[in-house]
Design a protein around this motif. Structure first.
Motif, mmCIF file in Angstrom:
data_model
loop_
_atom_site.group_PDB
_atom_site.id
_atom_site.type_symbol
_atom_site.label_atom_id
_atom_site.label_comp_id
_atom_site.label_asym_id
_atom_site.label_seq_id
_atom_site.Cartn_x
_atom_site.Cartn_y
_atom_site.Cartn_z
ATOM 1 N N GLU A 11 0.712 -1.092 0.144
ATOM 2 C CA GLU A 11 0.015 0.121 0.089
ATOM 3 C C GLU A 11 0.855 1.260 0.049
ATOM 4 O OE1 GLU A 11 -4.016 -1.588 2.521
ATOM 5 O OE2 GLU A 11 -2.519 -0.890 3.370
ATOM 6 N N LYS A 12 2.115 1.266 0.680
ATOM 7 C CA LYS A 12 2.813 2.481 0.691
ATOM 8 C C LYS A 12 3.554 2.626 -0.641
ATOM 9 C CE LYS A 12 4.344 1.781 5.462
ATOM 10 N NZ LYS A 12 5.640 1.156 6.513
ATOM 11 N N GLY A 13 3.836 1.493 -1.068
ATOM 12 C CA GLY A 13 4.448 1.784 -2.656
ATOM 13 C C GLY A 13 3.480 2.184 -3.607
ATOM 14 N N ARG A 14 2.004 1.726 -3.673
ATOM 15 C CA ARG A 14 1.143 2.051 -4.441
ATOM 16 C C ARG A 14 0.827 3.643 -4.171
ATOM 17 N NH1 ARG A 14 -5.353 -0.025 -4.777
ATOM 18 N NH2 ARG A 14 -5.882 0.904 -6.546
ATOM 19 N N ILE A 15 0.939 4.102 -2.872
ATOM 20 C CA ILE A 15 0.528 5.480 -2.531
ATOM 21 C C ILE A 15 1.650 6.253 -3.131
ATOM 22 C CG2 ILE A 15 0.557 7.408 -0.757
ATOM 23 C CD1 ILE A 15 -0.751 5.241 0.840
ATOM 24 N N GLN A 16 3.030 5.931 -3.359
ATOM 25 C CA GLN A 16 3.920 6.496 -3.555
ATOM 26 C C GLN A 16 3.830 6.715 -5.223
ATOM 27 O OE1 GLN A 16 6.034 8.338 -2.223
ATOM 28 N NE2 GLN A 16 6.909 7.449 -0.417
ATOM 29 N N SER A 17 3.087 5.717 -5.843
ATOM 30 C CA SER A 17 3.344 5.515 -7.329
ATOM 31 C C SER A 17 1.991 6.548 -7.696
ATOM 32 C CB SER A 17 2.866 4.245 -7.846
ATOM 33 O OG SER A 17 3.904 3.643 -7.575
ATOM 34 N N LEU A 18 1.024 6.411 -7.046
ATOM 35 C CA LEU A 18 -0.173 7.199 -7.262
ATOM 36 C C LEU A 18 0.332 8.788 -7.237
ATOM 37 C CD1 LEU A 18 -3.136 5.257 -5.713
ATOM 38 C CD2 LEU A 18 -2.787 5.752 -8.238
ATOM 39 N N ARG A 19 0.980 9.093 -6.318
ATOM 40 C CA ARG A 19 1.212 10.755 -5.975
ATOM 41 C C ARG A 19 2.147 11.130 -6.970
ATOM 42 N NH1 ARG A 19 -0.939 14.328 -4.247
ATOM 43 N NH2 ARG A 19 0.706 15.294 -3.137
ATOM 44 N N GLU A 20 3.303 10.158 -7.322
ATOM 45 C CA GLU A 20 4.265 10.776 -8.421
ATOM 46 C C GLU A 20 3.514 10.905 -9.790
ATOM 47 O OE1 GLU A 20 7.105 7.758 -8.151
ATOM 48 O OE2 GLU A 20 8.048 8.167 -6.257
ATOM 49 N N SER A 21 2.596 10.078 -9.907
ATOM 50 C CA SER A 21 1.775 10.094 -11.230
ATOM 51 C C SER A 21 0.785 11.306 -11.423
ATOM 52 C CB SER A 21 0.909 8.746 -11.569
ATOM 53 O OG SER A 21 -0.136 8.498 -10.482
ATOM 54 N N GLY A 22 0.538 11.977 -10.284
ATOM 55 C CA GLY A 22 -0.122 13.256 -10.260
ATOM 56 C C GLY A 22 -1.343 13.263 -9.536
ATOM 57 N N ASN A 23 -1.769 12.206 -8.758
ATOM 58 C CA ASN A 23 -2.899 12.133 -8.081
ATOM 59 C C ASN A 23 -3.074 12.902 -7.004
ATOM 60 O OD1 ASN A 23 -5.001 9.702 -9.540
ATOM 61 N ND2 ASN A 23 -2.714 9.197 -9.627
ATOM 62 N N SER A 24 -3.891 13.532 -6.620
ATOM 63 C CA SER A 24 -4.257 14.566 -5.575
ATOM 64 C C SER A 24 -4.287 13.438 -4.428
ATOM 65 C CB SER A 24 -5.408 15.163 -5.505
ATOM 66 O OG SER A 24 -6.457 14.448 -5.627
#
Length: 310
Positions: A11-24
């Motif tokens: 979940e931590k890795g997914r959060i990092q990926s989502l934020r880096e891709s521009g998600n709020s």
């Protein structure tokens, strides 16, 4: 249902990926399926997320932890409890979450004190201050005829110069560098106003800032027949207007007050100035002979007593 212990590694890795891709943050929380508070806590400090803290009061800290806190507090670059907290984590100790716990532990051997603004004095500067003090002792200068001046900066969000640090109770408060020369001002009709109050034979004090020592200022003072008081360098403890600025700042920022506009701040300063008592100014002038006497006794060192006086 068991207690949710936090985010998993995936979940931590997914959060990092989502934020880096521009998600709020809000969009990220929706996709991950956790609360915004949990995701925001992780993003604010990924390395410290879900770290175990020693949540105990100061009286229950082990002697080993207390010793580490005391040793860290002695370091020259440590000034706050938060810095001690960070240093404990770096040294591998079990982190303490409560800053209050750290402060209570430190208060056993340390005190949180204001740092007095004392420019450093060399031997040569002390000798010049000593000679100046002895000269005015012999001359018995009429201080009531001297106009003291200095600059003062007022901020919208609070005053400068009230910084504190943790120091050992058995140690002296460290001296720090303070600006002893500052920006210029505007004379306008100030000299005429001073003559009306003090008298035609007034003396004028100003520090040794380059702008005050310039030929332009000296020529102006000569043309106005103003007698300049010889002033020793690095001598804020002799200038009574430093005390007056402190009194004024406490009135302006009473109750931790802050201001929204410059006009609002200016009106507050003028109102505070009008409320200054004449006996307060008289007492400051009356303190000058003793300050000079104390300086002579201390061989040119800073005048002791109230260390927050300048």
């Amino acid at each position: 249902m068991g207690r949710n212990i936090g985010l998993t590694g995936d979940e931590k890795g997914r959060i990092q990926s989502l934020r880096e891709s521009g998600n709020s943050v809000r969009a990220t929380t929706t996709k991950v399926g956790h609360s915004k508070k949990m995701v925001s806590r992780y993003l604010s400090a990924p390395n410290d997320y879900c770290q175990t803290y020693a949540n105990v009061n100061a009286s229950k800290l082990t002697e080993a932890v207390k010793t580490k806190i005391f040793n860290i507090a002695k370091l020259p670059n440590i000034h706050t409890a938060r810095q001690v907290q960070a240093a404990l984590r770096i040294r591998g100790a079990k982190p303490i979450q409560s800053l209050t716990t750290i402060r209570k532990a430190m208060s056993v051997t340390h005190a949180y004190r204001k740092i007095p603004a004392c420019p450093p004095l060399t031997l040569n500067r002390k000798l010049k201050r000593l000679a100046w003090a002895r000269h005015h002792q012999l001359e018995q200068t009429n201080w009531a005829a001297i106009v003291f001046t200095d600059e003062k900066k007022f901020n919208l969000d609070g005053p400068d110069g009230f910084h504190k640090t943790w120091v050992e109770r058995t140690a002296d408060v460290p001296n720090v560098w303070s600006r002893h020369s500052g920006g210029g001002g505007c004379m306008d009709n100030m000299l005429d106003r001073c003559r009306q109050i003090v008298g035609p034979n007034m003396g004028f004090q100003q520090n040794n800032a380059p702008v005050h020592k310039s030929c332009l200022v000296k020529n102006f003072m000569n043309n106005e027949n103003v007698e300049l008081l010889d002033w020793p360098a690095y001598s804020p403890d002799f200038n009574i207007i430093e005390n007056l600025w402190g009194i004024l700042a406490r009135k302006v920022y009473e109750g931790a007050r802050q201001y929204q506009t410059v006009l609002e701040l200016k009106n507050a300063i003028l109102l505070a100035w009008e409320t200054l008592d004449q006996p307060v100014m008289a007492n400051l002038y009356a303190s000058l002979p003793k300050r000079i006497f104390d300086c002579a006794c201390l061989q040119g060192a800073y005048v002791q007593g109230n260390r927050d006086q300048f």
